[in-house]
Scaffold this active site. Structure first.
Site, mmCIF file in Angstrom:
data_model
loop_
_atom_site.group_PDB
_atom_site.id
_atom_site.type_symbol
_atom_site.label_atom_id
_atom_site.label_comp_id
_atom_site.label_asym_id
_atom_site.label_seq_id
_atom_site.Cartn_x
_atom_site.Cartn_y
_atom_site.Cartn_z
ATOM 1 N N LYS A 178 89.419 5.548 45.420
ATOM 2 C CA LYS A 178 89.578 7.012 45.391
ATOM 3 C C LYS A 178 88.226 7.673 45.154
ATOM 4 O O LYS A 178 87.676 7.637 44.061
ATOM 5 C CB LYS A 178 90.552 7.463 44.295
ATOM 6 N N GLU A 181 87.015 14.294 44.511
ATOM 7 C CA GLU A 181 87.636 15.295 45.396
ATOM 8 C C GLU A 181 86.591 16.078 46.192
ATOM 9 O O GLU A 181 86.832 16.472 47.329
ATOM 10 C CB GLU A 181 88.524 16.246 44.582
ATOM 11 N N GLY A 233 82.772 7.873 35.840
ATOM 12 C CA GLY A 233 82.964 9.316 35.705
ATOM 13 C C GLY A 233 82.586 9.761 34.311
ATOM 14 O O GLY A 233 81.873 9.065 33.583
ATOM 15 N N GLY A 234 83.093 10.920 33.927
ATOM 16 C CA GLY A 234 82.729 11.493 32.634
ATOM 17 C C GLY A 234 83.420 10.765 31.479
ATOM 18 O O GLY A 234 84.478 10.140 31.654
ATOM 19 N N GLU A 256 82.233 3.151 33.565
ATOM 20 C CA GLU A 256 80.823 3.577 33.607
ATOM 21 C C GLU A 256 80.836 5.075 33.351
ATOM 22 O O GLU A 256 81.270 5.848 34.209
ATOM 23 C CB GLU A 256 80.218 3.308 34.990
ATOM 24 N N CYS A 290 73.815 9.866 35.973
ATOM 25 C CA CYS A 290 74.352 9.440 34.670
ATOM 26 C C CYS A 290 73.237 9.005 33.727
ATOM 27 O O CYS A 290 73.339 9.199 32.521
ATOM 28 C CB CYS A 290 75.348 8.307 34.864
ATOM 29 N N GLU A 389 76.261 16.153 27.619
ATOM 30 C CA GLU A 389 75.794 15.831 28.970
ATOM 31 C C GLU A 389 75.948 17.058 29.862
ATOM 32 O O GLU A 389 77.062 17.563 30.036
ATOM 33 C CB GLU A 389 76.607 14.670 29.549
HETATM 34 P P1 NDP Z 1 84.953 12.903 36.514
HETATM 35 O O1 NDP Z 1 85.199 12.105 35.299
HETATM 36 O O2 NDP Z 1 85.417 14.304 36.548
HETATM 37 O O3 NDP Z 1 85.616 12.199 37.785
HETATM 38 C C1 NDP Z 1 85.326 10.898 38.183
HETATM 39 C C2 NDP Z 1 86.435 10.391 39.080
HETATM 40 O O4 NDP Z 1 87.634 10.294 38.307
HETATM 41 C C3 NDP Z 1 86.784 11.331 40.225
HETATM 42 O O5 NDP Z 1 87.185 10.573 41.343
HETATM 43 C C4 NDP Z 1 87.944 12.120 39.643
HETATM 44 O O6 NDP Z 1 88.740 12.748 40.608
HETATM 45 C C5 NDP Z 1 88.675 11.048 38.906
HETATM 46 N N1 NDP Z 1 89.568 11.544 37.853
HETATM 47 C C6 NDP Z 1 89.539 12.744 37.203
HETATM 48 N N2 NDP Z 1 90.537 12.808 36.298
HETATM 49 C C7 NDP Z 1 91.198 11.634 36.356
HETATM 50 C C8 NDP Z 1 92.322 11.081 35.668
HETATM 51 N N3 NDP Z 1 92.975 11.763 34.714
HETATM 52 N N4 NDP Z 1 92.730 9.840 35.984
HETATM 53 C C9 NDP Z 1 92.088 9.125 36.927
HETATM 54 N N5 NDP Z 1 91.028 9.592 37.635
HETATM 55 C C10 NDP Z 1 90.579 10.825 37.343
HETATM 56 O O7 NDP Z 1 83.403 12.769 36.780
HETATM 57 P P2 NDP Z 1 82.542 13.531 37.865
HETATM 58 O O8 NDP Z 1 83.070 13.226 39.226
HETATM 59 O O9 NDP Z 1 82.404 14.941 37.432
HETATM 60 O O10 NDP Z 1 81.165 12.735 37.716
HETATM 61 C C11 NDP Z 1 80.249 13.008 36.747
HETATM 62 C C12 NDP Z 1 80.352 12.032 35.591
HETATM 63 O O11 NDP Z 1 80.224 10.695 36.034
HETATM 64 C C13 NDP Z 1 79.224 12.233 34.600
HETATM 65 O O12 NDP Z 1 79.711 12.235 33.290
HETATM 66 C C14 NDP Z 1 78.338 11.019 34.832
HETATM 67 O O13 NDP Z 1 77.559 10.669 33.742
HETATM 68 C C15 NDP Z 1 79.315 9.974 35.216
HETATM 69 N N6 NDP Z 1 78.655 8.913 35.965
HETATM 70 C C16 NDP Z 1 78.405 7.717 35.326
HETATM 71 C C17 NDP Z 1 77.711 6.705 35.975
HETATM 72 C C18 NDP Z 1 77.431 5.399 35.289
HETATM 73 O O14 NDP Z 1 77.020 4.459 35.968
HETATM 74 N N7 NDP Z 1 77.600 5.276 33.990
HETATM 75 C C19 NDP Z 1 77.225 6.887 37.351
HETATM 76 C C20 NDP Z 1 77.530 8.178 37.911
HETATM 77 C C21 NDP Z 1 78.226 9.148 37.225
HETATM 78 P P3 NDP Z 1 88.421 14.286 40.999
HETATM 79 O O15 NDP Z 1 87.165 14.244 41.734
HETATM 80 O O16 NDP Z 1 89.536 14.703 41.834
HETATM 81 O O17 NDP Z 1 88.346 15.054 39.717
#
Ligand code: NDP
Length: 493
Positions: A178, A181, A233-234, A256, A290, A389
């Site tokens: 996935k 979005e 993600g976050g 991550e 990140c 962040e």
């Molecule tokens: P998000 O956490 O908002 O989203 C990440 C992914 O999770 C997206 O595909 C999102 O879908 C999905 N998602 C959101 N809510 C849920 C849920 N409840 N259950 C399952 N999946 C969900 O992060 P961002 O896309 O805003 O990315 C930025 C973040 O990613 C930053 O905090 C950054 O530090 C981190 N990151 C970490 C890395 C690492 O290697 N440690 C590398 C790159 C980024 P949708 O898009 O639809 O919201």
């Protein structure tokens, strides 16, 4: 190159077929806010269909009988299609997430490298024999964890998909991927290329579903049919993922997450290299990284000089149309994200001293894009801009007294993804390396990342590691096999 500006309509990729959803979502170009694609807004039912396909493919499909060598060849073929289509994929990446085209080209090369690495690794996954104190042969088998849900953010869309897909397929898992979005296009284009070019990939091994995080991502996280979630993600979303995992089938999980990484400069560091490394460490990819060095820690007697040199160099961070090769910083990914970053700049104006940037650029060419000037603050480590962040081009420069002070400030964060230390004194550098609580530590540089070396965080920056041999471990189970070599009864009763 001709720009690919027509609106394209995509479907989910399930069981080697294109499957539409009842609802669609518009995907925007952050440079001008125009719609560039329509993608499925998948429902839980849509995602469950993809999960069922991955489940069937894992439990009873031909993929189970693929040899490691065959799985490796699939990954080499994936590397090949990325290399052959790198220009097209890079252009889509830039149109969709706003990063400069030169950076997208870099990402496509890294994406192909990742598939090649795991293609080679597929035949090197093996167990061990163990010297147990008995007349027996004891060994371990390494087996795929099963159906893997791969959830990816928007900052490196295809590259981070490859970081998960490479080890998952090398291990023998089937996947539901996935994308975020905002940025699904390159992942869907990749699926199209796989369908057209890799005819021997069995149906159901690779599935791509698009849609909203809590709904589409949540359906993966909460499914009883998924054995593993690999999430980037976050940190707050990571917490939701853990709750979903705990409430469902306790699937394996790797996370991550975010960071607030210190980039630490001692006063003996070379001034030009330091200023260059400080800017690169935080402003690459619009600061949407990140591991961004978003806290610049500088020893007191270098502080004014380094911050001054960074300010002088700011005009080199050229904002512009990300398709132009001269552009060094594109728009942020979305209007919502721009507003979030601007909100932090407003907080910073109150709690810290603004040194440079902080506004939307005034030029006519950029007025419809989600641009913000790269922004430097002088701050302390208590300020919110130094603790939370921001995930944009905003940096807090913080002075420190000595090595002990630098370490205390550097480790005073809930995160632990990365850190960098700059000094000509190797003893000092190595003492810092040992004491920094971070998963990645660079010395006299910041940000290089290689598929051969592990990536992941301490503390609230995550669980597990991606890339390298460590990355494939996240997709493997270990089975102990004990073979009794004695023909006598156990003789207990
Ligand atoms: P998000 O956490 O908002 O989203 C990440 C992914 O999770 C997206 O595909 C999102 O879908 C999905 N998602 C959101 N809510 C849920 C849920 N409840 N259950 C399952 N999946 C969900 O992060 P961002 O896309 O805003 O990315 C930025 C973040 O990613 C930053 O905090 C950054 O530090 C981190 N990151 C970490 C890395 C690492 O290697 N440690 C590398 C790159 C980024 P949708 O898009 O639809 O919201």
């Amino acid at each position: 190159m001709k720009s690919q500006t027509q609106t394209k309509t995509y479907s989910n990729y399930v069981n080697n077929e294109w499957v539409s959803s009842k609802r669609t979502r518009e995907v925007l170009n952050p440079f001008n806010g125009e719609t560039i694609a329509l993608v499925p807004e998948s429902s839980k039912k849509d995602v469950d269909t993809a999960i069922a396909a991955a489940r069937r493919a894992f439990d009873s499909g031909p993929w189970r009988d693929f040899t490691a060598q065959q799985r490796g060849r699939i990954l080499f073929a994936m590397a090949d299609i990325v290399r052959k289509n790198a220009a097209m994929l890079a252009e889509f990446e830039t149109l969709n997430c706003g990063k400069p085209i030169v950076e997208s080209e870099f990402d496509m090369n890294d994406t192909a490298n990742c598939f090649e690495y795991y293609g080679g690794l597929a035949t090197k996954i093996h167990g061990e024999t163990l010297p147990v104190p008995d007349n027996a042969l004891n060994m371990t088998l390494r087996e795929p964890v099963g159906v893997a849900g791969l959830i990816v953010p928007w900052n490196y869309p295809l590259m981070l998909a490859a970081w998960k897909l490479g080890p998952a397929l090398a291990a023998g898992c089937t996947v539901i991927l996935k994308p975020a979005e905002q940025t699904p296009i390159t992942t869907l284009e990749f699926a199209r290329l796989v369908r057209e070019s890799i005819s021997d990939l069995p149906a159901g091994v690779l599935n791509v579903v698009t849609g909203d995080g809590p709904i589409a991502g949540g359906a993966i996280v909460e499914s009883m049919e998924v054995d593993k979630v690999a999430f980037t993600g976050g940190t707050e979303t990571g917490r939701e993922v853990l709750k979903g995992v705990a409430a469902s089938n306790l699937k394996k999980v790797s996370l991550e997450l975010g960071g607030k990484s210190p980039n630490i400069f001692f006063s003996d560091a070379d001034l030009d290299a330091a200023a260059d490394g400080a800017l690169f460490g935080v402003f690459i990819n619009q600061g949407e990284v990140c591991s961004a060095g978003s806290r610049i820690l500088v020893q007191q007697d270098l502080f004014k000089k380094l911050v001054g040199r960074m300010k002088e160099m700011m005009p080199r961070v050229v904002l512009g149309n990300p398709l132009n090769r001269e552009t060094k910083m594109g728009p942020l990914v979305s209007k919502e994200h721009l507003e979030k970053v601007e909100g932090y700049i407003e907080i910073g104006r109150k709690e810290a001293k603004l040194v440079a940037g902080g506004r939307r650029p005034s030029s006519k060419e950029l007025k419809n894009g989600y641009f913000i000037e790269p922004t430097i603050f002088e701050s302390d480590n208590k300020a919110r801009i130094a603790r939370e962040e921001i995930f944009g081009p905003v940096v807090a420069c913080i002075p420190f007294k000595d090595e002990t002070d630098a370490l205390q400030i550097a480790n005073d964060t809930p995160y632990g993804l990365a850190a960098a230390v700059w000094s000509r004194d190797i003893f000092k550098c190595l003492r810092m390396v040992k004491s920094l609580r971070a998963g990645i530590v660079w010395v006299n540089t910041m940000q290089p990342c290689y598929v051969e070396s592990p990536w992941g965080g301490y503390k609230q920056s995550g669980h597990g590691r991606e890339l390298s041999l460590h990355g494939v471990e996240e997709f493997l189970e270990t089975k102990q096999v004990h073979i009794n070599l004695s023909e006598r009864p156990i003789g207990w009763y």
